[in-house]
Design an enzyme around this catalytic site. Sequence first.
Site, PDB file in Angstrom:
ATOM      1  CB  ILE A   1      -0.965   0.004   1.217  1.00 36.46           C
ATOM      2  CG1 ILE A   1      -2.095   1.020   1.048  1.00 36.46           C
ATOM      3  CG2 ILE A   1      -0.185   0.261   2.494  1.00 36.46           C
ATOM      4  CD1 ILE A   1      -3.021   0.738  -0.091  1.00 36.46           C
ATOM      5  CE1 TYR A   2       3.474   1.486   4.536  1.00 35.60           C
ATOM      6  CE2 TYR A   2       5.720   0.770   4.186  1.00 35.60           C
ATOM      7  CZ  TYR A   2       4.644   0.938   5.020  1.00 35.60           C
ATOM      8  OH  TYR A   2       4.734   0.575   6.342  1.00 35.60           O
ATOM      9  CD  GLN A   3       4.005   7.024  -0.810  1.00 40.13           C
ATOM     10  OE1 GLN A   3       3.191   7.767  -1.327  1.00 40.13           O
ATOM     11  NE2 GLN A   3       4.281   7.055   0.480  1.00 40.13           N
TER      12      GLN A   3
ATOM     13  N   GLY B   1       2.058   0.987  -4.073  1.00 39.32           N
ATOM     14  CA  GLY B   1       2.980  -0.023  -4.580  1.00 39.32           C
ATOM     15  C   GLY B   1       4.281   0.528  -5.128  1.00 39.32           C
TER      16      GLY B   1
END
Length: 331
Positions: free
Chosen positions: A52-54, A56
């Site tokens: 979920i960070y940025q 992917g």
Amino acid sequence: MDHRQLGRSGLRVSRLALGTMTWGHGTDINEAADQLAAFHDAGGTLVDTADIYQDGHSEHILGELLDTVAARDEIIVATKAVARRTAGPFGGGASRGALLTALDGSLRRLQLDHIDLWQLHAWDPSVPLDETLAALESAVASGKVRYVGVSNYTGWQLATAATLQQTRHTRTPVVSTQLEYSLLERAGEHEVVPAAHYHGIGLLPWAPLGRGVLTGKYRNGTPPDSRGADAHLARYVEHHRTERAARIVQAVSTAADGLGTSPLAVALAWIRDRPGVAAPVVGARTTTQLTMALDSEDIHLPAAIQAALDDVSAEDSVPHLPIPPPQPALE
């Protein structure tokens, strides 16, 4: 850098982990490359990201840098699934279909054939825990995952998952749990830390610097280049800008002055050496910030300073509970 066992597993990790939440937002690929190089050169091995960070992009950047900046077999890649990525039945959550779909997506972005530590980012109350844990077992059995962990679980959730895995011998055990844990956030000591210790699960604290507040940078306002000035992260930092936090930051700064080091190093050394902690996850926007964190490796807090920090941070915190002895490994 020293290394530690991750819980009761055979996996050894550097006692500081590199977090990548800002990679792709505030930290571009060139800065990320510098960070990974500095971390690797210092002996660091555990790099933590999430699907979920940025959206992917953090995983994508890490995948581009492996075997370019640091050899793949010298880095322990940890990522997470469960968070909602897209619409549709398999776009998020802890169902078997969603998890295995997320795993394939992470492997594609990371350009890997397996993930060293795959973690459930959050508890999903809408899915039977048996189904979720069976998906973890499938991932390990397929060879796509080596070890599994969880993140942001409460004490009872962690204990339930660990017990089910330990009593069903076909299951792979939970070896780690991530939780917010710092001098400013000690609520996990009430239930999560004792549960992890009892079940032989390693602690990976996130936000070990109190979301940046423990560095002292916010004592006299909000620096324009800080997370607190970022429209996307201001509320994240504001959570710990309280009167209680100010007292703790003052104590940390006083200790740093006495030791001839930085508040960052003192705060990081305190959490690094808490019982059960395997590796605090340090996320830095710049290589300069990361280097300051790596310098904390040389800091060992005297007992008197550690006790003073324990006392000032325990105010208004949860009551201290004794940590139970570890549970014997099941035959």
